[in-house]
Design an enzyme around this catalytic site. Structure first.
Site, PDB file in Angstrom:
ATOM      1  N   HIS A  42       0.822  -1.207   0.000  1.00 24.08           N
ATOM      2  CA  HIS A  42       0.000   0.000   0.000  1.00 24.08           C
ATOM      3  C   HIS A  42       0.858   1.260   0.000  1.00 24.08           C
ATOM      4  O   HIS A  42       1.965   1.281   0.557  1.00 24.08           O
ATOM      5  CB  HIS A  42      -0.921   0.013   1.214  1.00 24.08           C
ATOM      6  CG  HIS A  42      -1.945  -1.081   1.201  1.00 24.08           C
ATOM      7  ND1 HIS A  42      -2.985  -1.117   0.301  1.00 24.08           N
ATOM      8  CD2 HIS A  42      -2.067  -2.198   1.979  1.00 24.08           C
ATOM      9  CE1 HIS A  42      -3.715  -2.207   0.519  1.00 24.08           C
ATOM     10  NE2 HIS A  42      -3.180  -2.874   1.534  1.00 24.08           N
ATOM     11  N   CYS A  44      -0.115   1.956  -5.420  1.00 23.98           N
ATOM     12  CA  CYS A  44      -1.085   2.867  -6.032  1.00 23.98           C
ATOM     13  C   CYS A  44      -0.483   4.254  -6.243  1.00 23.98           C
ATOM     14  O   CYS A  44       0.498   4.628  -5.606  1.00 23.98           O
ATOM     15  CB  CYS A  44      -2.325   2.979  -5.154  1.00 23.98           C
ATOM     16  SG  CYS A  44      -3.335   1.483  -5.133  1.00 23.98           S
TER      17      CYS A  44
END
Length: 264
Positions: free
Chosen positions: A172, A238
């Site tokens: 993440h 991301c």
């Protein structure tokens, strides 16, 4: 005064003007008809007030986005404060930054297949545990639990880091509590070092060969997951704009690296 010399009537006096007006009206009608078939053109014109106002210099974001629709033929080298751009979908993985070494033969441990256990990236101060992630029934790659923001995930459907092919590790970029393990992944650049530790005691050293930011709607699957003739590594997180409703980012950051000798 004879009949032929009588003064012209008002209608007779107006006739030439009416004929001219009628002719111009006909031309105007033809012009309107032709323009109706032409495509509309946005020439950038606006209100007079807007035109009279002084034009501000483009912001850095505007400058970065100016070439967003011009895809590069290759994956860029990356680097801190360097805008990341996507490469064309058919572009190959970037070439190795330094000499490569032969892949590690498949290793077996007491629990079966060897697996990565830890990843270290000195450039961005990453020292994280590597767990496992899998692909779901819809073909979507899983991610580490959000409750463990400092953990990465190795895709078990990919090679063990160091073996031939592209090993996949994701993590993440952030959670609701703040930055996560790959928060600074976009700062990596060609030539940076990545170390992956394995359960069989081996430590693999990879050198970054390139990095890109690609839309999730146009993800370069062939470049990321496609077969390679040597041992490679892909780090994924991301990037882009965060969609509050969907609770997700628009893009992915992808780092490409190759098993190699130490730089220098």
């Amino acid at each position: 005064m004879t009949e032929q010399q009588k003064a012209p009537t008002p209608t007779q006096r107006a006739l030439p003007g009416l004929l001219i007006a009628g002719s111009l009206g006909g031309v105007g009608l033809v012009m309107v008809t032709l323009l109706s078939f032409a495509p509309t053109v946005d020439d950038g014109s606006g209100s007079l007030t807007a035109a009279a106002a002084p034009q501000e210099a483009p912001t850095p974001v505007q400058m970065e986005n100016a070439g967003a629709f011009v895809l590069s033929p290759t994956v860029g080298p990356g680097g801190k404060d360097v805008p990341l751009t996507p490469a064309r979908l058919e572009a190959p993985p970037p070439l190795a930054a330094v000499p490569t070494v032969p892949p590690i033969p498949k290793a077996q441990v007491k629990t079966g297949r060897a697996k990565p256990t830890r990843i270290k990236i000195p450039k961005i101060k990453v020292n994280a545990v590597v767990g496992t992630v899998a692909m779901d029934s819809k073909g979507k790659l899983g991610t580490p639990p959000l409750s463990k923001a400092g953990r990465t995930g190795w895709f078990t459907g990919s090679p063990v880091p160091g073996e031939i092919g592209p090993a996949i590790i994701n993590g993440h970029v952030s959670t609701r509590k703040g930055p996560a393990v790959f928060d600074r992944l976009r700062e990596l650049a060609k030539g940076d070092q990545i170390y992956v530790y394995r359960s069989d005691g081996k430590v693999t050293r990879f050198t970054v060969s390139g990095i890109e930011q690609a839309s999730k709607t146009a993800f370069p699957s062939a470049r990321v997951y496609g077969n390679t003739k040597d041992a490679q590594l892909r780090l994924i997180t991301c990037g882009g704009v965060f969609n509050q409703k969907a609770h997700s980012y628009t893009d992915n950051i992808v780092v490409y690296a190759t098993l190699s000798k130490k730089k220098g």
